[in-house]
Design a protein around this motif. Structure first.
Motif, PDB file in Angstrom:
ATOM      1  N   ASN A   1       0.792  -1.208   0.030  1.00 47.41           N
ATOM      2  CA  ASN A   1      -0.045  -0.014  -0.046  1.00 47.41           C
ATOM      3  C   ASN A   1       0.892   1.315   0.050  1.00 47.41           C
ATOM      4  OD1 ASN A   1      -2.365  -1.657  -0.035  1.00 47.41           O
ATOM      5  ND2 ASN A   1      -2.450  -1.394   2.121  1.00 47.41           N
ATOM      6  N   GLY A   2       1.950   1.178  -0.526  1.00 49.99           N
ATOM      7  CA  GLY A   2       2.866   2.405  -0.598  1.00 49.99           C
ATOM      8  C   GLY A   2       3.685   2.754   0.905  1.00 49.99           C
ATOM      9  N   LEU A   3       3.427   1.905   1.565  1.00 49.68           N
ATOM     10  CA  LEU A   3       4.164   1.986   3.053  1.00 49.68           C
ATOM     11  C   LEU A   3       5.657   1.867   2.771  1.00 49.68           C
ATOM     12  CD1 LEU A   3       1.435   0.492   5.358  1.00 49.68           C
ATOM     13  CD2 LEU A   3       2.097   2.812   4.980  1.00 49.68           C
TER      14      LEU A   3
ATOM     15  N   GLU B   1      -4.796   2.804   6.586  1.00 45.39           N
ATOM     16  CA  GLU B   1      -4.914   3.383   8.033  1.00 45.39           C
ATOM     17  C   GLU B   1      -4.596   2.525   9.340  1.00 45.39           C
ATOM     18  OE1 GLU B   1      -6.612   5.653   4.780  1.00 45.39           O
ATOM     19  OE2 GLU B   1      -7.057   3.566   5.583  1.00 45.39           O
ATOM     20  N   VAL B   2      -4.884   1.344   9.296  1.00 45.97           N
ATOM     21  CA  VAL B   2      -4.753   0.355  10.098  1.00 45.97           C
ATOM     22  C   VAL B   2      -3.040   0.001  10.355  1.00 45.97           C
ATOM     23  CG1 VAL B   2      -5.308  -1.917  11.269  1.00 45.97           C
ATOM     24  CG2 VAL B   2      -7.182  -0.514  10.102  1.00 45.97           C
ATOM     25  N   TYR B   3      -2.644  -0.155   9.065  1.00 49.43           N
ATOM     26  CA  TYR B   3      -1.089  -0.448   9.180  1.00 49.43           C
ATOM     27  C   TYR B   3      -0.386   0.953   9.457  1.00 49.43           C
ATOM     28  CZ  TYR B   3      -2.866  -4.407   6.430  1.00 49.43           C
ATOM     29  OH  TYR B   3      -3.513  -5.450   6.043  1.00 49.43           O
TER      30      TYR B   3
ATOM     31  N   GLU C   1      -1.380   2.917  11.600  1.00 47.84           N
ATOM     32  CA  GLU C   1      -1.606   3.212  13.045  1.00 47.84           C
ATOM     33  C   GLU C   1      -0.489   2.073  13.837  1.00 47.84           C
ATOM     34  OE1 GLU C   1      -5.101   1.819  16.052  1.00 47.84           O
ATOM     35  OE2 GLU C   1      -5.579   3.298  14.721  1.00 47.84           O
ATOM     36  N   GLY C   2      -0.385   1.026  13.369  1.00 53.95           N
ATOM     37  CA  GLY C   2       0.384   0.036  14.041  1.00 53.95           C
ATOM     38  C   GLY C   2       1.932   0.353  13.868  1.00 53.95           C
ATOM     39  N   ILE C   3       2.276   0.951  12.835  1.00 55.43           N
ATOM     40  CA  ILE C   3       3.614   1.243  12.342  1.00 55.43           C
ATOM     41  C   ILE C   3       4.094   2.389  13.347  1.00 55.43           C
ATOM     42  CG2 ILE C   3       5.272   2.314  10.768  1.00 55.43           C
ATOM     43  CD1 ILE C   3       3.838   0.733   8.653  1.00 55.43           C
ATOM     44  N   ASN C   4       3.326   3.413  13.172  1.00 50.11           N
ATOM     45  CA  ASN C   4       3.362   4.745  14.202  1.00 50.11           C
ATOM     46  C   ASN C   4       3.315   4.334  15.705  1.00 50.11           C
ATOM     47  OD1 ASN C   4       3.502   6.421  12.183  1.00 50.11           O
ATOM     48  ND2 ASN C   4       1.547   6.795  11.976  1.00 50.11           N
ATOM     49  N   SER C   5       2.804   3.233  16.134  1.00 49.83           N
ATOM     50  CA  SER C   5       2.621   3.139  17.462  1.00 49.83           C
ATOM     51  C   SER C   5       3.958   2.245  17.851  1.00 49.83           C
ATOM     52  CB  SER C   5       1.523   2.217  17.834  1.00 49.83           C
ATOM     53  OG  SER C   5       1.639   0.544  17.207  1.00 49.83           O
ATOM     54  N   VAL C   6       4.610   1.789  16.977  1.00 50.58           N
ATOM     55  CA  VAL C   6       6.168   1.221  17.340  1.00 50.58           C
ATOM     56  C   VAL C   6       7.028   2.285  17.219  1.00 50.58           C
ATOM     57  CG1 VAL C   6       7.690  -0.492  16.386  1.00 50.58           C
ATOM     58  CG2 VAL C   6       5.259  -1.127  16.433  1.00 50.58           C
ATOM     59  N   LEU C   7       7.006   3.252  16.276  1.00 50.21           N
ATOM     60  CA  LEU C   7       7.985   4.255  16.175  1.00 50.21           C
ATOM     61  C   LEU C   7       7.881   5.216  16.943  1.00 50.21           C
ATOM     62  CD1 LEU C   7       7.944   4.277  12.044  1.00 50.21           C
ATOM     63  CD2 LEU C   7       9.519   3.290  13.554  1.00 50.21           C
ATOM     64  N   SER C   8       6.689   5.587  17.616  1.00 47.28           N
ATOM     65  CA  SER C   8       6.889   6.534  18.610  1.00 47.28           C
ATOM     66  C   SER C   8       7.316   6.306  19.888  1.00 47.28           C
ATOM     67  CB  SER C   8       5.288   6.740  18.805  1.00 47.28           C
ATOM     68  OG  SER C   8       4.606   7.141  17.748  1.00 47.28           O
TER      69      SER C   8
END
Length: 71
Positions: free
Chosen positions: A2-4, A59-61, A63-70
């Motif tokens: 998805n372009g991530l 958007e779900v992915y 959210e998951g990525i950002n929760s790990v990177l934050s």
């Protein structure tokens, strides 16, 4: 994915595994994934930090990525 890869590729390593191949089966078993597609985020030590099964919106992915990177 998805372009991530382009958006987060400099901070996360993306790896796509096929559940019908030995490496994919081993990953599903190791992380106790219930089905596929499953997106698993692991840390540098191999610890599971986020997992979702099923075809989900980008958007779900994110959210998951950002929760790990934050911090």
């Amino acid at each position: 994915m998805n372009g991530l890869e382009q958006e987060y590729g400099n901070r996360i390593v993306f790896q796509k595994l096929n559940a019908d191949e030995p490496d994919g089966r081993a990953a599903l078993k190791a992380y106790k994934a219930a089905g596929h597609p499953t997106v698993i985020i692991i840390d540098a030590d191999g610890n599971l930090v986020w997992m979702q099964t099923g075809a989900l919106p980008k958007e779900v992915y994110v959210e998951g990525i950002n929760s790990v990177l934050s911090p």
